[in-house]
Design an enzyme around this catalytic site. Structure first.
Site, mmCIF file in Angstrom:
data_model
loop_
_atom_site.group_PDB
_atom_site.id
_atom_site.type_symbol
_atom_site.label_atom_id
_atom_site.label_comp_id
_atom_site.label_asym_id
_atom_site.label_seq_id
_atom_site.Cartn_x
_atom_site.Cartn_y
_atom_site.Cartn_z
ATOM 1 N N LYS A 191 -11.831 -4.935 19.517
ATOM 2 C CA LYS A 191 -10.918 -4.433 18.482
ATOM 3 C C LYS A 191 -10.226 -3.158 18.932
ATOM 4 O O LYS A 191 -10.830 -2.328 19.615
ATOM 5 C CB LYS A 191 -11.700 -4.069 17.215
ATOM 6 C CG LYS A 191 -12.690 -5.084 16.744
ATOM 7 C CD LYS A 191 -13.451 -4.535 15.547
ATOM 8 C CE LYS A 191 -14.725 -5.278 15.301
ATOM 9 N NZ LYS A 191 -15.544 -4.704 14.236
ATOM 10 N N LYS A 247 -8.758 -8.400 17.659
ATOM 11 C CA LYS A 247 -8.655 -7.977 16.259
ATOM 12 C C LYS A 247 -8.101 -6.568 16.165
ATOM 13 O O LYS A 247 -8.613 -5.706 16.883
ATOM 14 C CB LYS A 247 -10.069 -8.046 15.687
ATOM 15 C CG LYS A 247 -10.215 -7.788 14.216
ATOM 16 C CD LYS A 247 -11.669 -7.928 13.815
ATOM 17 C CE LYS A 247 -11.842 -7.643 12.333
ATOM 18 N NZ LYS A 247 -13.204 -7.712 11.882
#
Ligand code: ZN
Length: 326
Positions: A191, A247
């Site tokens: 992420k 993400k």
């Protein structure tokens, strides 16, 4: 004369020349299940609901019926504890979810377990730290490995470590193999630090007001630094990750492509996160755009960037739209 309009002449030619089509088999539905059994709309995620375990079975039935192959399971506990040790109990809520869903759906539905400390710890922080705030990678990763075993034993098919600490894939892989779960895949999250996670934090917190004042940049990657992102992907792949989740999606389309180019044989998922979901909801809610058109545009762009799978809160709506299109 060379022109580009000939192959745009009809809808069928357009369909014929497309390099890919979105499919329901690309989709993964993230689902929030509450231990207290309450079912209601999630305030920070307009249109999404918390489900009780029983209601969750009904929704997962719909997911299967629509041809969506997998759900990402988020369990919202009644209470959390100081060190998150509740996560290691076999009679805790998360194993109950996997048990129930596995019994109901068998191999028809892939159960992915989001494994992170914040689901269990009272401070709702993703990693352990020392008093100075230093991230304790090994201590965190060891506990994540134990949680993975509990979930795999209960029926989880795939473990998705979300803490972003170094060594998490290595510890989880070793723990799963040691306990005989060598057939359970690891799908690691990588992420960038992002405010787009905020509606999710608000959905998962037990506090009246969200507690995310912690500096998460210590374990997520700097959005501006693609080398830092790839370094984390390299580490997790070298530690045995079977799949990678990028993400958020919309701010990382180039990262998805980069991972795809460097690791063409590793399946990649992109997570259209809560803030991306909210952007589409709000923009269309104000009447500025058509919700379905924008949804399909974003999902198609994510797929085009190289994602093999897309986690989206819109999975059910998108699957219905794809079915109607056929
Ligand atoms: Zn977390």
């Amino acid at each position: 004369m060379r022109v580009t309009t000939r192959i745009k002449k009809s809808r069928q030619i357009l369909r014929m020349v497309r390099p890919f089509d979105l499919s329901t088999s690309d989709l993964i539905y993230p689902i929030f299940i509450r231990e207290d059994g309450k079912t209601f709309e999630i305030p920070s995620m307009n249109g999404q609901r918390y489900y009780s375990l029983d209601d969750c079975v009904e929704v997962c039935g719909k997911v299967v019926e629509l041809g969506i192959p997998a759900v990402m399971v988020f369990g919202v506990l009644k209470e959390k504890d100081a060190d998150g040790s509740i996560a290691l109990r076999k009679d805790a809520f998360h194993p109950k979810i996997f048990n129930k869903l596995k019994k109901e759906f068998g191999d028809e539905l892939v159960l992915i377990s989001n494994v992170c400390l914040c689901d269990y710890t009272a401070d709702e922080f993703c990693v352990y730290t020392d008093k100075s705030g230093k991230v304790l990678n090994e201590k965190t990763a060891e506990v994540l490995g134990k949680i993975a075993v509990v979930h795999a034993e209960a029926g989880a098919d795939v473990i998705a470590p979300a803490a972003m600490c170094d060594g998490q894939v290595r510890h989880i892989r070793a723990a799963l193999d040691r306990e005989g779960f060598d057939d359970v895949a690891v799908m690691t999250y990588v992420k960038t630090d992002s405010c787009l996670f905020q509606p999710y934090f608000e959905a998962m917190t037990l506090a009246e007001t969200p507690r995310r004042t912690v500096d998460s940049s210590k374990f997520r990657t700097d959005v501006i630094n693609e080398k830092m992102f790839m370094q984390k992907v390299d580490l997790d792949v070298s530690e045995g990750a079977d799949m990678v989740i990028v993400k958020p999606a919309i701010t990382n389309l180039d990262h998805i492509l980069r991972v795809k180019q460097k690791y063409p044989t590793i399946p990649i998922a992109a997570y259209q996160v809560s803030g991306e979901y909210a952007m589409i909801k709000l923009l269309s809610g104000y009447g500025h755009v058509d919700e379905q058109v924008l949804l399909m545009e974003t999902l198609s762009s994510i797929k085009r960037s190289g994602a093999d799978m897309i986690l989206t809160y819109y999975a059910i709506e998108a699957a219905k739209m794809l079915r109607e299109k056929k």
